[in-house]
Design a protein around this motif. Structure first.
Motif, PDB file in Angstrom:
ATOM      1  N   MET A 486       0.757  -1.514  -0.205  1.00  0.00           N
ATOM      2  CA  MET A 486      -0.388   0.505  -0.302  1.00  0.00           C
ATOM      3  C   MET A 486       0.608   1.369   0.155  1.00  0.00           C
ATOM      4  SD  MET A 486      -3.394  -0.229  -0.085  1.00  0.00           S
ATOM      5  CE  MET A 486      -4.197   1.003   0.727  1.00  0.00           C
ATOM      6  N   PHE A 489       2.635   3.992  -3.549  1.00  0.00           N
ATOM      7  CA  PHE A 489       2.013   4.678  -3.804  1.00  0.00           C
ATOM      8  C   PHE A 489       2.071   6.036  -2.914  1.00  0.00           C
ATOM      9  CE2 PHE A 489      -0.255   1.274  -5.379  1.00  0.00           C
ATOM     10  CZ  PHE A 489       0.151   1.661  -6.333  1.00  0.00           C
ATOM     11  N   TYR A 558      -2.158   8.826  -6.800  1.00  0.00           N
ATOM     12  CA  TYR A 558      -2.458   7.794  -5.349  1.00  0.00           C
ATOM     13  C   TYR A 558      -1.884   7.930  -4.257  1.00  0.00           C
ATOM     14  CZ  TYR A 558      -3.863   6.013 -10.209  1.00  0.00           C
ATOM     15  OH  TYR A 558      -4.165   6.008 -11.535  1.00  0.00           O
ATOM     16  N   LYS A 596      -5.735   0.942  -5.676  1.00  0.00           N
ATOM     17  CA  LYS A 596      -4.701   0.337  -4.680  1.00  0.00           C
ATOM     18  C   LYS A 596      -5.383  -0.765  -3.722  1.00  0.00           C
ATOM     19  CE  LYS A 596      -2.859   3.751  -1.726  1.00  0.00           C
ATOM     20  NZ  LYS A 596      -2.857   4.584  -1.087  1.00  0.00           N
TER      21      LYS A 596
END
Length: 654
Positions: A486, A489, A558, A596
């Motif tokens: 995760m 980004f 993101y 994501k």
């Protein structure tokens, strides 16, 4: 100073020989005996004074229109009240007022009639009940097909359990034929797709082999709106005749529970024994099921056939556990249970008299066997059990779940862990339903998540949890591929060309952009970012919009910080009723989040439903057609997602 169970555990940690089964003759059981004696002196059983206090608390909730809380209080008040006493029927009458307001007219009528038939219910209060009864009958006259509400609720829940499209797997109990069990030295027993599986396909429908309801931390009672025997919702339940901790759907469930296990549990409820013993409680219930079985196990590499709906004990008994992980804790808990059974019940005498008992046990051998077997089951529960969670009722589409029991599902528990699972599940009463969260290819492993998820933990945290809790190193699709993490980004971008700047390595401060060669000072970027975050904390809409504009020039598109700002703007515009701007920022947030974590997370379904419903409520003219179309699209997508995560009796509302 009273001896606590923590004190007992501490004593035996200083005397580790206690857990050695070969040396039980020299054990000192005095701390356990003293703790049991002290606990059972408390005698937290039926007490009309306590019942009255809880009922008055329920009356306060009722006046505040907190009907669910009032119902919990009235049920608890009934549990504490002496059977057939005036206090019992006062609680029953108050409960009828709550069920009437909840439009549970059949339940209300049942309680009213019980009060009116009782000679102990006060005469001066009867006119109010006659009036309520009359209102119930009028309401029921207006409702067609008025089946008994309990039976109707049970029918809705059980009949709406999904069915396997091609029947059940003949070699794997509770499983779909599209999956199978395999074994190898690296993974042990594991579950794979026998053929291509589509997203949404049902993979397991399994009733818990055994479970123990979870105690409320404050009252140390069970959940007052769930049946102690089957975990069905309760509106008009009946309490245990003796202890003040348990409530049941009806007398049938109460009698069944008594015969299966509660006659041995009940005395321990008086002193909160089971509350303190925790996971030993459901493990003991599993052992009781073994008494009516062979008390045998199956070989770990036997994968030709797994599970037996009629007698699943041997398959439960084959589940793996880590003996090095909290073995002493399990041993102390099991010996405490055995000591309780020996000194406060006639359990062992009863067991020796059973016709199924074909062994020539001495009492000493029997106690030792039960201790060892229960220790094993406690460890199996620690490694394989699931927390049974039910969606909290009260609105069309609930967003939160609450834990109601700790249960074990042998077939489901064979699945290995992944920090990014390809399945999801929900519970209906004491049954788990497992569905494919994505398309699964033939021969691909089917993995569950043991609560260690990549969405809320980084790799280091996940590996630590896997190691400490389950004693393995995770090599799932996320843990073996850093590019899927995760936080990949959460990086800055080059202010000149927009290319990602890698995270600081070896404490370097100055970087050359790999795309355009511009020098980048990492510390300056951090300072700018922190200033933006501080300004955003003002939470005014102007500061949020300004923050978003500046973050776009600084952060990967993101980045989690951009998500948070978009979500704040969505909430702000929703609150003031600006649907155009609300939609704009909701879509921005959703786009980032889906990129994501995928398309079908439960939260997306809930929010899409919420936003779609909001748009419908705001659309009032022909010019609002575009808004209505948007709402329909949101609700259609919400239904698609929610069918993966919610039982049908909830999703049909969409």
């Amino acid at each position: 100073m009273a001896l606590t169970f923590e004190n007992v555990m501490e004593y035996y940690y200083k005397n580790p020989k206690f857990s050695d089964p070969s040396d039980i003759s020299c054990r000192n059981l005095n701390p356990i005996k003293k703790w049991l004696k002290d606990q059972l002196k408390q005698n937290t059983g039926k007490n009309n004074d306590i019942s009255s206090l809880i009922r008055k608390e329920g009356n306060k909730f009722y006046k505040e229109k907190s009907l669910t809380n009032s119902l919990k209080s009235y049920n608890s008040s009934m549990c504490y009240a002496q059977e057939s006493s005036e206090e019992y029927f006062l609680a029953l009458a108050n409960r009828s007022a709550a069920t009437f307001e909840l439009e549970r007219y059949e339940d209300c009528l049942k309680d009213v009639n019980l009060c009116l038939d009782s000679p102990t219910y006060p005469m001066n209060l009867r006119p109010k009940l006659y009036s309520r009864k009359d209102e119930c009958l009028k309401k029921l006259d207006k409702i067609s097909n008025t089946k008994n509400q309990f039976e109707n609720d049970m029918a809705v829940k059980t009949e709406q359990l999904p069915l396997f499209e091609n029947g059940e797997n003949p070699n794997y109990a509770y499983a779909a034929p599209a999956i199978e069990l395999r074994f190898n030295e690296e993974k042990g027993r594991h579950v794979v797709a026998k053929q291509t599986i589509k997203k949404g396909d049902t993979l397991f429908i399994e009733k818990a082999f055994a479970f123990g309801p979870i105690f409320d931390e404050h009252s140390r009672t069970m959940h007052m709106l769930k049946c102690h025997e089957c975990l069905n919702d309760i509106y008009c339940g009946v309490p245990c005749r003796y202890c003040a901790k348990c409530i049941f759907c009806n007398s049938k469930c109460r009698d069944k529970s008594w015969e299966e296990s509660h006659k041995w549990e009940c005395r321990g409820m008086f002193g909160d024994i089971w509350y303190h013993l925790g996971i030993a409680y459901p493990a003991f219930r599993a052992l009781l099921k073994g008494i009516n079985s062979t008390l045998q196990t199956v070989e770990l590499d036997n994968i030709k056939c797994f599970g037996d709906k009629e007698d699943n004990y041997s398959f439960f008994n084959s589940l793996l556990f880590d003996k090095d992980n909290k073995y002493l804790d399990a041993s102390v808990m099991s010996i405490t249970v055995v000591t309780y059974l020996k000194h406060y019940t006639n359990f062992f005498i009863w067991f020796l008299s059973q016709p199924k008992n074909c062994y020539s046990w001495t009492m000493h051998c029997l106690e030792t066997f039960f201790e060892l077997q229960l220790t094993k089951h406690i460890l199996q529960f620690q490694n394989n059990s699931s927390i049974i969670e039910h969606w909290i009722e009260g609105k069309d589409l609930p967003s939160d779940k609450e834990p109601v029991a700790c249960g074990i599902f042998p077939s489901v528990s064979i699945m290995n862990h992944s920090c990014k699972p390809n399945i999801t599940n929900y519970f209906v009463c004491d049954t788990i339903v497992v569905k494919a969260l994505e398309d699964i290819k033939k021969d691909e492993e089917i993995c569950n998540c043991y609560g260690i998820c990549y969405r809320n933990m980084n790799k280091i945290e996940r590996q630590q949890n896997c190691s400490q809790l389950y004693h393995f190193k995770c090599n799932c699709v996320i843990c073996s591929d850093p590019s899927k993490e995760m936080d990949v980004f959460d990086v800055f971008i080059c202010t000149k060309c927009g290319n990602d700047i890698p995270k600081v390595i070896n404490k370097k401060k100055i970087f050359l952009c790999q795309n355009c060669g511009t020098k980048v000072d990492n510390q300056i970027l951090i300072d700018i970012y922190q200033n933006i975050e501080l300004e955003e904390e003002e939470n005014g809409v102007e500061s949020l919009l300004n923050s978003l504009t500046r973050k776009k020039k600084l952060l990967n598109r993101y980045h989690s910080s951009l998500q948070k700002t978009c979500f704040k703007l969505y909430l702000f515009y929703k609150e003031i009723g600006n649907t155009k701007c609300m939609l704009k920022y909701f879509k921005k947030w959703l786009k980032i989040e889906k990129f994501k974590v995928g398309q079908d997370i439960q939260l997306f379904g809930f929010l899409l439903y919420e936003v779609g419903s909001f748009l419908f409520s705001k659309a009032s003219t022909v010019e609002d057609k575009q808004m209505l179309d948007e709402a329909k699209n949101f609700l259609a997508e919400a239904k698609h997602i929610c069918e993966l995560h919610y039982p049908p009796y909830i999703t049909h509302r969409i």
